[in-house]
Design a protein around this motif. Structure first.
Motif, short mmCIF file in Angstrom:
data_model
loop_
_atom_site.label_atom_id
_atom_site.label_comp_id
_atom_site.label_asym_id
_atom_site.label_seq_id
_atom_site.Cartn_x
_atom_site.Cartn_y
_atom_site.Cartn_z
N GLY B 269 49.21 87.02 54.19
CA GLY B 269 49.94 87.48 53.01
C GLY B 269 50.79 86.39 52.39
N GLY B 270 51.40 85.56 53.21
CA GLY B 270 52.29 84.52 52.68
C GLY B 270 53.53 84.46 53.55
N THR B 271 53.70 83.33 54.26
CA THR B 271 54.80 83.20 55.22
C THR B 271 56.15 83.18 54.52
OG1 THR B 271 53.26 81.70 56.29
CG2 THR B 271 55.42 81.91 57.28
N GLY B 272 57.08 83.98 55.03
CA GLY B 272 58.44 83.95 54.51
C GLY B 272 58.61 84.66 53.18
N ARG B 273 57.54 85.23 52.64
CA ARG B 273 57.63 85.95 51.37
C ARG B 273 57.90 87.42 51.65
NH1 ARG B 273 55.05 82.02 47.99
NH2 ARG B 273 55.74 83.25 46.22
N LEU B 274 58.69 88.04 50.80
CA LEU B 274 59.07 89.43 51.01
C LEU B 274 57.85 90.34 51.19
CD1 LEU B 274 61.07 91.80 50.98
CD2 LEU B 274 60.96 91.76 48.48
N ALA B 275 56.89 90.24 50.28
CA ALA B 275 55.75 91.15 50.33
C ALA B 275 54.58 90.55 51.10
CB ALA B 275 55.31 91.51 48.93
N GLY B 276 54.78 89.38 51.71
CA GLY B 276 53.69 88.73 52.43
C GLY B 276 53.05 89.63 53.47
N PRO B 277 53.84 90.17 54.41
CA PRO B 277 53.24 91.02 55.44
C PRO B 277 52.55 92.25 54.86
CG PRO B 277 55.44 90.37 56.07
CD PRO B 277 55.26 89.92 54.65
N LEU B 278 53.13 92.80 53.78
CA LEU B 278 52.51 93.98 53.16
C LEU B 278 51.14 93.61 52.59
CD1 LEU B 278 52.57 96.86 52.13
CD2 LEU B 278 53.92 96.09 50.18
N ALA B 279 51.10 92.51 51.85
CA ALA B 279 49.83 92.07 51.29
C ALA B 279 48.85 91.75 52.41
CB ALA B 279 50.04 90.84 50.41
N GLY B 280 49.35 91.07 53.45
CA GLY B 280 48.50 90.73 54.58
C GLY B 280 47.92 91.97 55.24
N ALA B 281 48.78 92.98 55.46
CA ALA B 281 48.32 94.20 56.12
C ALA B 281 47.28 94.92 55.25
CB ALA B 281 49.49 95.12 56.42
N CYS B 282 47.50 94.96 53.93
CA CYS B 282 46.54 95.60 53.03
C CYS B 282 45.18 94.92 53.16
CB CYS B 282 46.98 95.47 51.56
SG CYS B 282 48.35 96.53 51.14
N VAL B 283 45.18 93.58 53.02
CA VAL B 283 43.91 92.85 53.07
C VAL B 283 43.25 93.03 54.43
CG1 VAL B 283 42.92 90.53 53.05
CG2 VAL B 283 44.66 91.15 51.38
N TYR B 284 44.05 92.93 55.49
CA TYR B 284 43.50 92.97 56.84
C TYR B 284 42.86 94.33 57.14
CZ TYR B 284 43.23 92.20 61.88
OH TYR B 284 42.78 92.04 63.16
N VAL B 285 43.61 95.40 56.85
CA VAL B 285 43.10 96.74 57.19
C VAL B 285 41.89 97.10 56.33
CG1 VAL B 285 43.67 99.20 57.23
CG2 VAL B 285 45.30 97.55 58.07
N MET B 286 41.93 96.73 55.05
CA MET B 286 40.76 96.96 54.18
C MET B 286 39.54 96.22 54.73
SD MET B 286 41.85 98.82 51.82
CE MET B 286 42.22 98.90 50.10
N PHE B 287 39.80 94.98 55.11
CA PHE B 287 38.75 94.13 55.62
C PHE B 287 38.12 94.72 56.87
CE2 PHE B 287 37.00 90.11 57.02
CZ PHE B 287 36.65 89.56 55.81
N GLU B 288 39.01 95.15 57.77
CA GLU B 288 38.58 95.76 59.03
C GLU B 288 37.74 97.00 58.74
OE1 GLU B 288 41.37 96.62 62.83
OE2 GLU B 288 41.80 97.80 61.09
N PHE B 289 38.20 97.77 57.76
CA PHE B 289 37.52 99.02 57.41
C PHE B 289 36.15 98.75 56.78
CE2 PHE B 289 36.83 102.12 53.91
CZ PHE B 289 36.45 103.19 54.69
N LEU B 290 36.11 97.84 55.80
CA LEU B 290 34.87 97.59 55.09
C LEU B 290 33.85 96.89 55.98
CD1 LEU B 290 36.26 96.47 51.62
CD2 LEU B 290 35.19 98.65 52.24
N LEU B 291 34.30 95.81 56.65
CA LEU B 291 33.37 95.07 57.51
C LEU B 291 32.98 95.89 58.73
CD1 LEU B 291 34.42 91.36 57.82
CD2 LEU B 291 32.28 92.29 57.02
N GLY B 292 33.96 96.62 59.28
CA GLY B 292 33.68 97.45 60.45
C GLY B 292 32.63 98.50 60.15
N GLY B 293 32.58 98.94 58.89
CA GLY B 293 31.56 99.89 58.49
C GLY B 293 30.17 99.27 58.39
N MET B 294 30.15 97.95 58.15
CA MET B 294 28.86 97.29 57.94
C MET B 294 28.25 96.77 59.23
SD MET B 294 29.04 95.19 54.40
CE MET B 294 30.73 94.69 54.37
N THR B 295 29.09 96.15 60.08
CA THR B 295 28.55 95.56 61.30
C THR B 295 29.53 95.74 62.44
OG1 THR B 295 28.20 93.46 62.42
CG2 THR B 295 29.32 93.36 60.30
N GLU B 296 28.98 95.92 63.64
CA GLU B 296 29.89 96.05 64.79
C GLU B 296 30.46 94.68 65.18
OE1 GLU B 296 28.09 96.85 68.59
OE2 GLU B 296 26.09 96.70 67.71
#
Lengths: 306, 328
Positions: B269-296
């Motif tokens: 998301g961006g180190t030391g930025r207020l919304a960094g962890p939030l952006a990181g969590a959004c991207v990460y969980v979406m990624f996990e969800f989308l990719l996890g649906g496609m391949t184990e």
């Protein structure tokens, strides 16, 4: 608690210790020479074990498997150094941690893709199967003694390599001043690849030897990696001597703690409670050891760079 | 600190929070409750990573052991709920509880104590030593949880009914999400206030130039220790929520993979930025969800993407959207 059991456990501790040394030596060498923290070192351990187990199953020979494990781990090390690691030397440790964490994911999942989720098994070679008798009437597996022997041989060989050879001289020079030795005309990029491959091969060797003692599976390198970190933190980062001393210390503490603590607590507690509390404390013992050592010597016992 | 509030970064923060809030509301309207769980996961992970961001982003303390604090919070929820469930007293005749407020307090205080003890030793060192020592202490707690049979050992601990919050029906996914979202917003406000306080200024100055900080007469050790403790406490509250979301806590919450994931969230998301962890969590969980649906084998691709981010896209998602951080 008999003397035989104690001797047996000390030998087990030594065997575990020299195996940790093979991991820690590579880690500390890479950190000392290149200033790089490599979390993927455990993956190279796993690569060695998988290469040994699959080649041994295919050819029927443990020794060809062992050679394959060295070759595979060194090759994997050289490839990741060329593709990834060399872009990380002048980054901060955070980037190195993250990138090598990514490499772990890639290696673990890649291995699972190739070999499936089921563990592989590797048999002890016939030459080293069997046991020798110990004083007191019990016996000890020859294979484990051989592992101790290999570890000692590697420790001696590595110290000779570093103190006596031209490559060792360059490694030492690279540790103290990388610009200077580059200016003197040493091909530092090749030197780094070489050192990284050497560290990888040591991890691969450890993986192959341990593969015959336990099952070969994805993720097997990670507990060992963490212990190797504890070893080099205790021994002092960048110091081979510290790695050796730390490995033996951690190996013995870990192994003896697991046996002695439940016994010791059993003297003044009921056995079931002593067993469970003893096991819980034993699992924390080396970290307590680490904390104690660091409280007095924050740079470790044999700090290499001051 | 009177600073212009309408910056691009603040706008992005508000937009991200708005999107996170709107998602589950739409999902409930469409009767797709699965997405509510996904959004809850994002909110909780963002809170945990915001805790880490305090130490890592502001203080430059690369803690590779924050999973320990997440796990301590989780186990606080699990253990207190278990005792409330079976009626056995905990210690000193105290009973368990299903009240989240008490659970958060217990989790945060326990994590704070552990952070104080380990931080005292770990902060004597720096750089790569600090990374490895925090990792080692977290592993110590991990192995302790595995070999302590009273609370499930390796198998973990189930929470049969999600813990309660006064006035909120936490059994309903949307209400639980809103609760987690509210805690996240409080956490973010706390982070912003702390960042702009004198304490935050000293902490960031210590990251940038320790000698200069010492020259103005501030010893970095106590400031860092305080930051490390606060950071651990925030992550522990997220851990308690995480255990309640899964209604399960196990040693895997304490594992070093989890510590790595938290660092990934912050950096993605961006180190030391207020919304960094939030952006990181959004991207990460979406990624996990989308990719996890496609391949184990989605973790393989996650690793490749991560590698690409580290090597080529420094500054993370917020860095891309809002430009470079303004130091000051």
């Amino acid at each position: 608690m008999s003397l035989t059991l104690l001797i047996e456990q000390i030998l087990n501790g030594l065997q575990f210790g020299v195996m940790l040394f093979l991991m820690a030596a590579g880690l500390t060498l890479i950190f000392g020479v290149m200033g790089l923290i490599n979390l993927a070192h455990g993956s190279l351990f796993m690569v060695g074990a998988f290469a040994c187990a699959s080649v041994a199953a295919w050819t029927g020979s443990f020794w060809i498997g062992l050679a394959a494990s060295l070759a595979a781990a060194a090759a994997a090390g050289a490839v990741i150094e060329l593709l990834v690691i060399r872009r990380l030397y002048d980054r901060d440790h955070l980037d190195q941690v993250l990138a090598t964490f990514a490499l772990i994911l890639i290696f673990s999942e890649g291995t699972r893709w190739l070999f499936g989720s089921f563990p592989l098994y590797l048999d002890i070679p016939p030459l080293l199967s069997g046991a020798v008798s110990l004083p007191g009437g019990s016996s000890y597996p020859i294979y484990r003694l051989a592992v101790i022997g290999v570890g000692i041989a590697v420790a001696v060989g590595l110290s000779l390599l570093i103190s006596r050879t031209r490559l060792g001289m360059r490694i030492r020079a690279g540790e103290s001043d990388r610009e200077m030795i580059a200016a003197l005309g040493v091909d530092i990029t090749t030197l780094y690849t070489l050192v990284f491959a050497l560290g990888a091969a040591l991890a691969g060797l450890a993986g192959a030897m341990v593969g015959a003692l336990q099952s070969v599976q994805v993720g097997m390198g990670e507990p060992v990696l963490i212990l190797a970190f504890v070893v080099i933190v205790i021994g002092g980062i960048g110091s081979i001597r510290g790695a050796l001393f730390g490995s033996i210390l951690v190996g013995l503490t870990e192994t003896l703690g697991r046996v002695l603590l439940p016994h010791g607590l059993g003297l003044f507690m009921e056995p079931s409670a002593a067993a469970s509390i003893g096991a819980a404390i034993a699992s924390m013992l080396i970290y307590i050891l680490m904390a104690l050592i660091l409280a007095f010597r924050p740079q470790g016992l044999f700090a290499a760079n001051g | 600190m009177a600073r212009n509030l309408i910056t691009r970064e603040n706008l992005i923060t508000v937009l991200l929070l708005g999107a996170l809030l709107a998602g589950p509301l739409v999902a409930v309207a469409l009767d797709e409750t699965f997405y509510v769980t996904l959004a809850t996961r994002i909110a909780i992970l963002a809170l945990a990573a915001t805790g880490l961001n305090l130490a890592l982003g502001l203080g430059g303390l690369v803690s590779f052991g924050h999973a320990a604090f997440l796990g301590i919070g989780g186990y606080a929820a699990g253990i207190l709920a278990t005792h409330a469930f079976n009626g056995e007293p905990l210690i000193l005749g105290l009973s368990g509880t299903k009240n989240m407020l008490i659970i958060w307090l217990v989790g945060a205080v326990s994590a704070g104590i552990v952070a104080a003890a380990t931080g005292l030793i770990a902060l004597r060192t720096s750089g790569v030593y600090f990374i490895m020592i925090t990792l080692a202490f977290a592993q110590m707690i991990y192995y302790f949880a595995i070999s302590w049979p009273a609370y499930g050992g390796e198998d973990g601990l189930s929470i049969f009914v999600r813990n309660g919050f006064p006035g909120v029906n936490t059994l309903q996914p949307l209400s639980f999400f809103l609760l987690c979202f509210a805690v996240l917003v409080i956490g973010l406000i706390f982070f912003a206030v702390l960042k702009n306080s004198r304490f935050g200024a000293a902490l960031q100055a210590g990251r940038q130039n320790e000698t200069r900080l010492a020259a103005v007469g501030i010893a970095p050790f106590r400031i860092r220790l305080a930051a490390f403790i606060i950071s651990a406490m925030m992550t522990a509250v997220a851990g308690a929520l995480f255990a309640d979301l899964n209604r399960f806590v196990s040693p895997s919450m304490l594992s070093w993979h989890m510590s790595g994931e938290l660092i990934v969230l912050v950096i993605l998301g961006g180190t030391g930025r207020l919304a960094g962890p939030l952006a990181g969590a959004c991207v990460y969980v979406m990624f996990e969800f989308l990719l996890g649906g496609m391949t184990e084998h989605w973790q393989l691709f996650l690793g490749l993407v991560l590698l690409a981010v580290v090597l080529f896209a420094r500054g993370g998602v917020i860095g891309l959207l809002a430009g470079r951080a303004r130091h000051g």
